[in-house]
Design an enzyme around this catalytic site. Structure first.
Site, PDB file in Angstrom:
ATOM      1  N   ARG A 163      43.298  26.219   2.082  1.00 44.44           N
ATOM      2  CA  ARG A 163      43.355  24.831   1.628  1.00 44.44           C
ATOM      3  C   ARG A 163      43.092  24.699   0.144  1.00 44.44           C
ATOM      4  NH1 ARG A 163      39.426  23.298   6.445  1.00 44.44           N
ATOM      5  NH2 ARG A 163      38.920  25.442   5.931  1.00 44.44           N
TER       6      ARG A 163
ATOM      7  N   SER B  79      38.047  20.848  10.499  1.00 39.99           N
ATOM      8  CA  SER B  79      37.307  20.585  11.744  1.00 39.99           C
ATOM      9  C   SER B  79      35.948  19.987  11.419  1.00 39.99           C
ATOM     10  CB  SER B  79      37.130  21.886  12.539  1.00 39.99           C
ATOM     11  OG  SER B  79      38.375  22.420  12.896  1.00 39.99           O
TER      12      SER B  79
ATOM     13  N   HIS C   5      45.535  23.102  11.200  1.00 36.15           N
ATOM     14  CA  HIS C   5      45.850  24.345  11.922  1.00 36.15           C
ATOM     15  C   HIS C   5      47.300  24.313  12.423  1.00 36.15           C
ATOM     16  CE1 HIS C   5      41.322  24.180  12.995  1.00 36.15           C
ATOM     17  NE2 HIS C   5      41.442  25.206  12.186  1.00 36.15           N
TER      18      HIS C   5
ATOM     19  N   LYS D 145      26.441  30.318  16.858  1.00 30.57           N
ATOM     20  CA  LYS D 145      27.036  29.121  16.277  1.00 30.57           C
ATOM     21  C   LYS D 145      26.984  27.951  17.264  1.00 30.57           C
ATOM     22  CE  LYS D 145      30.956  28.819  13.090  1.00 30.57           C
ATOM     23  NZ  LYS D 145      32.249  29.409  12.748  1.00 30.57           N
TER      24      LYS D 145
END
Ligand code: ADP
Length: 150
Positions: free
Chosen positions: A90, A127, A17, A41
């Site tokens: 990515r 993450s 990030h 979540k």
């Protein structure tokens, strides 16, 4: 003012990030790092900690603000008077996922998403991997900024 929102869970913020944010700085007058709150979540780090990690990492960087939001990202962008969404890519999986969201967001609001491709050597960082290493007691210090390591 050219303002962008970088939405994410930042659970936790990683050097992936940070790479995207630092490289986006010359493109915008202000970047709001916006932690989306999704009640369904499960997060590894509480919201207050995720906010603090971001604030500590970018303290002294006047162009960066940190905020949280619930609901649609485009609604938050409108409230914040931001015309751009910033996202990182990515790999082709990110690309496929981001494509539909970016298209839907544009259709809904006219807000453009700006994508930056991760720097060489940063695309393996996520993450999710950090959380997995953490859960199993491994060392993830090379993947996260100092604030998360403390
Ligand atoms: P979300 O839960 O919305 O996917 P994340 O915090 O996982 O939130 O990611 C936010 C953004 O950061 C996404 O655009 C993601 O593709 C990007 N990102 C995460 N890790 C990297 C990395 N290593 N390189 C480039 N972009 C990344």
């Amino acid at each position: 003012m050219r303002r962008a929102v970088f939405p994410g869970s930042f659970d936790p913020v990683t050097l992936g990030h940070v790479d995207i944010i630092e490289r986006a700085l010359p493109l915008f007058d202000e970047i709001i790092l916006a932690i989306g709150i999704n009640a369904d979540k499960k997060y590894a780090y509480p919201l207050e900690e995720r906010v603090k990690f971001l604030k500590d990492t970018f303290q002294g960087e006047a162009k960066i603000k940190v905020d949280t939001y619930e609901g649609l990202t485009v609604d938050f962008c409108k409230e914040a008077d931001a015309s751009f969404i910033l996202r990182g890519l990515r790999n082709s999986i990110d690309m496929e996922y981001e494509k539909t969201i970016g298209q839907a967001n544009f259709k809904m609001s006219g807000i453009e998403t700006v994508f930056l491709i991760s720097s060489p050597g940063k695309s393996y960082i996520s993450s999710t991997v950090v959380k997995d290493i953490k859960k199993n007691g491994g060392n993830f210090s090379h993947m996260v900024p100092e604030a998360v390591n403390k």
